[in-house]
Structures are given as structure tokens and as C-alpha cells.
Scaffold this motif. Structure first.
Motif, PDB file in Angstrom:
ATOM      1  N   VAL A 297       0.901  -1.246   0.228  1.00 49.71           N
ATOM      2  CA  VAL A 297       0.016  -0.030  -0.002  1.00 49.71           C
ATOM      3  C   VAL A 297       1.031   0.734  -0.021  1.00 49.71           C
ATOM      4  N   ASN A 298       0.741   1.877  -1.367  1.00 46.14           N
ATOM      5  CA  ASN A 298       1.615   3.613  -1.140  1.00 46.14           C
ATOM      6  C   ASN A 298       0.660   4.507  -0.943  1.00 46.14           C
ATOM      7  N   LEU A 299       0.806   5.502   0.152  1.00 45.55           N
ATOM      8  CA  LEU A 299      -0.035   5.956   0.460  1.00 45.55           C
ATOM      9  C   LEU A 299       0.571   7.679  -0.112  1.00 45.55           C
ATOM     10  N   ALA A 300       1.572   7.326  -1.039  1.00 46.62           N
ATOM     11  CA  ALA A 300       2.218   8.889  -1.132  1.00 46.62           C
ATOM     12  C   ALA A 300       1.212   9.351  -2.098  1.00 46.62           C
ATOM     13  N   ARG A 301       1.274  10.906  -2.359  1.00 49.37           N
ATOM     14  CA  ARG A 301       0.174  11.693  -3.208  1.00 49.37           C
ATOM     15  C   ARG A 301      -0.174  10.947  -4.761  1.00 49.37           C
ATOM     16  N   ALA A 302       1.293  10.603  -5.257  1.00 45.43           N
ATOM     17  CA  ALA A 302       0.617   9.564  -6.347  1.00 45.43           C
ATOM     18  C   ALA A 302       2.364   9.252  -6.199  1.00 45.43           C
ATOM     19  N   ARG A 303       2.208   7.495  -7.500  1.00 48.10           N
ATOM     20  CA  ARG A 303       2.798   7.013  -8.105  1.00 48.10           C
ATOM     21  C   ARG A 303       4.330   7.863  -8.212  1.00 48.10           C
ATOM     22  N   GLY A 304       5.625   7.328  -7.926  1.00 49.67           N
ATOM     23  CA  GLY A 304       6.703   7.581  -8.502  1.00 49.67           C
ATOM     24  C   GLY A 304       6.688   8.865  -7.735  1.00 49.67           C
ATOM     25  N   THR A 305       6.419   9.774  -6.452  1.00 45.00           N
ATOM     26  CA  THR A 305       6.612  10.814  -5.342  1.00 45.00           C
ATOM     27  C   THR A 305       6.973  10.151  -4.238  1.00 45.00           C
ATOM     28  N   THR A 306       7.684  10.648  -3.074  1.00 38.09           N
ATOM     29  CA  THR A 306       6.891  10.480  -1.948  1.00 38.09           C
ATOM     30  C   THR A 306       6.504  11.565  -1.163  1.00 38.09           C
ATOM     31  N   GLU A 307       6.169  12.316  -1.529  1.00 42.95           N
ATOM     32  CA  GLU A 307       4.826  13.671  -1.088  1.00 42.95           C
ATOM     33  C   GLU A 307       4.156  13.303  -0.406  1.00 42.95           C
ATOM     34  N   ARG A 308       4.086  13.308   0.920  1.00 42.27           N
ATOM     35  CA  ARG A 308       2.371  12.324   1.063  1.00 42.27           C
ATOM     36  C   ARG A 308       1.435  14.193   0.776  1.00 42.27           C
ATOM     37  N   ASP A 309       0.493  13.414   1.190  1.00 44.51           N
ATOM     38  CA  ASP A 309      -0.886  14.855   1.246  1.00 44.51           C
ATOM     39  C   ASP A 309      -1.586  14.930   2.396  1.00 44.51           C
ATOM     40  N   GLN A 310      -0.587  14.439   3.869  1.00 46.52           N
ATOM     41  CA  GLN A 310      -1.045  15.246   5.283  1.00 46.52           C
ATOM     42  C   GLN A 310      -2.562  14.219   5.600  1.00 46.52           C
ATOM     43  N   ALA A 311      -2.901  13.628   4.857  1.00 45.68           N
ATOM     44  CA  ALA A 311      -3.997  13.419   5.356  1.00 45.68           C
ATOM     45  C   ALA A 311      -4.228  11.997   6.263  1.00 45.68           C
ATOM     46  N   ALA A 312      -4.980  11.878   7.481  1.00 42.28           N
ATOM     47  CA  ALA A 312      -4.966   9.918   8.203  1.00 42.28           C
ATOM     48  C   ALA A 312      -5.481   9.145   7.034  1.00 42.28           C
ATOM     49  N   ASP A 313      -4.847   8.481   7.328  1.00 40.34           N
ATOM     50  CA  ASP A 313      -4.427   7.234   6.535  1.00 40.34           C
ATOM     51  C   ASP A 313      -4.863   5.749   7.970  1.00 40.34           C
ATOM     52  N   ALA A 314      -5.355   4.778   7.480  1.00 41.45           N
ATOM     53  CA  ALA A 314      -5.388   3.406   8.080  1.00 41.45           C
ATOM     54  C   ALA A 314      -5.505   2.373   7.803  1.00 41.45           C
ATOM     55  N   VAL A 315      -4.676   1.775   7.694  1.00 42.71           N
ATOM     56  CA  VAL A 315      -4.470   0.438   7.707  1.00 42.71           C
ATOM     57  C   VAL A 315      -4.557  -1.094   8.536  1.00 42.71           C
ATOM     58  N   THR A 316      -5.426  -1.335   8.035  1.00 43.61           N
ATOM     59  CA  THR A 316      -5.556  -2.629   9.445  1.00 43.61           C
ATOM     60  C   THR A 316      -5.393  -3.956   8.825  1.00 43.61           C
ATOM     61  N   ALA A 317      -4.705  -4.932   9.490  1.00 45.88           N
ATOM     62  CA  ALA A 317      -4.574  -6.313   8.412  1.00 45.88           C
ATOM     63  C   ALA A 317      -5.754  -7.609   9.475  1.00 45.88           C
ATOM     64  N   ASP A 318      -5.784  -8.564   9.385  1.00 45.90           N
ATOM     65  CA  ASP A 318      -6.460  -9.492  10.008  1.00 45.90           C
ATOM     66  C   ASP A 318      -5.521 -10.688  10.019  1.00 45.90           C
ATOM     67  N   GLY A 319      -4.748 -11.327  11.046  1.00 44.15           N
ATOM     68  CA  GLY A 319      -4.757 -12.542  10.926  1.00 44.15           C
ATOM     69  C   GLY A 319      -5.821 -14.047  10.710  1.00 44.15           C
ATOM     70  N   THR A 320      -5.495 -14.957  11.157  1.00 45.52           N
ATOM     71  CA  THR A 320      -6.264 -16.245  10.827  1.00 45.52           C
ATOM     72  C   THR A 320      -7.093 -16.322  12.095  1.00 45.52           C
ATOM     73  N   SER A 321      -7.067 -17.842  12.245  1.00 46.92           N
ATOM     74  CA  SER A 321      -7.953 -17.797  13.800  1.00 46.92           C
ATOM     75  C   SER A 321      -7.267 -18.757  14.216  1.00 46.92           C
ATOM     76  N   GLY A 322      -6.887 -18.558  13.756  1.00 49.69           N
ATOM     77  CA  GLY A 322      -5.360 -19.666  14.728  1.00 49.69           C
ATOM     78  C   GLY A 322      -4.344 -18.565  15.985  1.00 49.69           C
ATOM     79  N   ALA A 323      -3.022 -19.225  15.332  1.00 52.81           N
ATOM     80  CA  ALA A 323      -2.076 -18.755  16.762  1.00 52.81           C
ATOM     81  C   ALA A 323      -0.932 -17.877  15.798  1.00 52.81           C
ATOM     82  N   ASP A 324      -1.116 -17.254  15.777  1.00 53.19           N
ATOM     83  CA  ASP A 324       0.087 -16.234  14.418  1.00 53.19           C
ATOM     84  C   ASP A 324       0.936 -15.984  15.326  1.00 53.19           C
ATOM     85  N   ALA A 325       1.989 -15.960  14.556  1.00 58.05           N
ATOM     86  CA  ALA A 325       3.043 -15.003  15.431  1.00 58.05           C
ATOM     87  C   ALA A 325       3.207 -13.394  14.230  1.00 58.05           C
ATOM     88  N   ILE A 326       3.241 -12.828  13.914  1.00 56.05           N
ATOM     89  CA  ILE A 326       2.905 -11.124  13.436  1.00 56.05           C
ATOM     90  C   ILE A 326       4.027 -10.365  13.755  1.00 56.05           C
TER      91      ILE A 326
END
Length: 108
Positions: A56-85
Motif C-alpha cells: 500500500v503506497n499512501l503517497a500523493r501519487a506514484r513515483g513521488t514520496t510526497e505525502r498528502d498529510q491526510a489521516a490514513d488507516a491500514v488494518t490487517a487480520d490474521g487467521t483464526s489460529g495462533a499467528d506469530a505476527i
């Protein structure tokens, strides 16, 4: 946006894309650039899918490292088992391993 395993499909919402469902069966890597504004991305349990990487590239546009200063949220789920994250990060990069797919974010 929700990224899920086969049967869950992928649902996009907000911005230009509204309520679109994509079947990503057989896709091994997702490179996502949501664009400017506040972004919310949920990566579900991808076990049982062929997806090994979600980048997930949260920069303003591809090919730049400029951020848009907006609040972003990325969440990820594990399995129903015992994950080592593990979460590793430095500066503008965060990488989660130990899930069914490696999840990386940049420029949040």
C-alpha cells in the motif's frame, strides 16, 4: 477498501470507485495506490488465496514520496489460529510478516 480471500472478493468504496466487487482469485500481489485524501484499507485473512504480498503506497501519487498529510488507516487480520505476527518499521515504511500475505505500507 477491503482485501479478502476467495469468496470474500474485494470491495472498493469511496472516491471515484463506489461499491465495485472484484474477484482476485489467482492474484499473487496487490500494489495499491489509493490517492490523496484520508484512506482506509482493511486486509482480511488471505489464507487460502494465492496472494503473498499486499503493498500500500499512501503517497500523493506514484513515483513521488510526497505525502498528502491526510489521516490514513491500514488494518490487517490474521487467521483464526495462533499467528506469530511481526511489525517492522523505519521512517515512512511499515511491514507486517507472519500473516498469510506480507502487508507493507509506505508514506503514511
Amino acid at each position: 477498501m477491503l482485501v479478502g480471500s476467495p469468496g470474500d472478493d474485494v470491495v472498493g468504496g469511496g472516491g471515484i470507485v463506489e461499491n465495485v466487487t472484484l474477484d482476485l482469485g489467482g492474484v499473487s500481489r496487490l500494489d495499491i495506490l489509493p490517492g490523496t485524501g484520508a484512506d482506509t484499507l482493511h486486509v482480511g485473512d488471505l489464507s487460502g488465496s494465492g496472494t503473498t504480498h499486499v503493498e500500500v503506497n499512501l503517497a500523493r501519487a506514484r513515483g513521488t514520496t510526497e505525502r498528502d498529510q491526510a489521516a490514513d488507516a491500514v488494518t490487517a487480520d490474521g487467521t483464526s489460529g495462533a499467528d506469530a505476527i511481526t511489525a517492522n518499521g523505519a521512517a515512512v515504511l511499515v511491514r507486517l510478516t507472519g500473516l498469510a500475505a506480507i502487508v507493507s505500507t509506505a508514506f503514511s
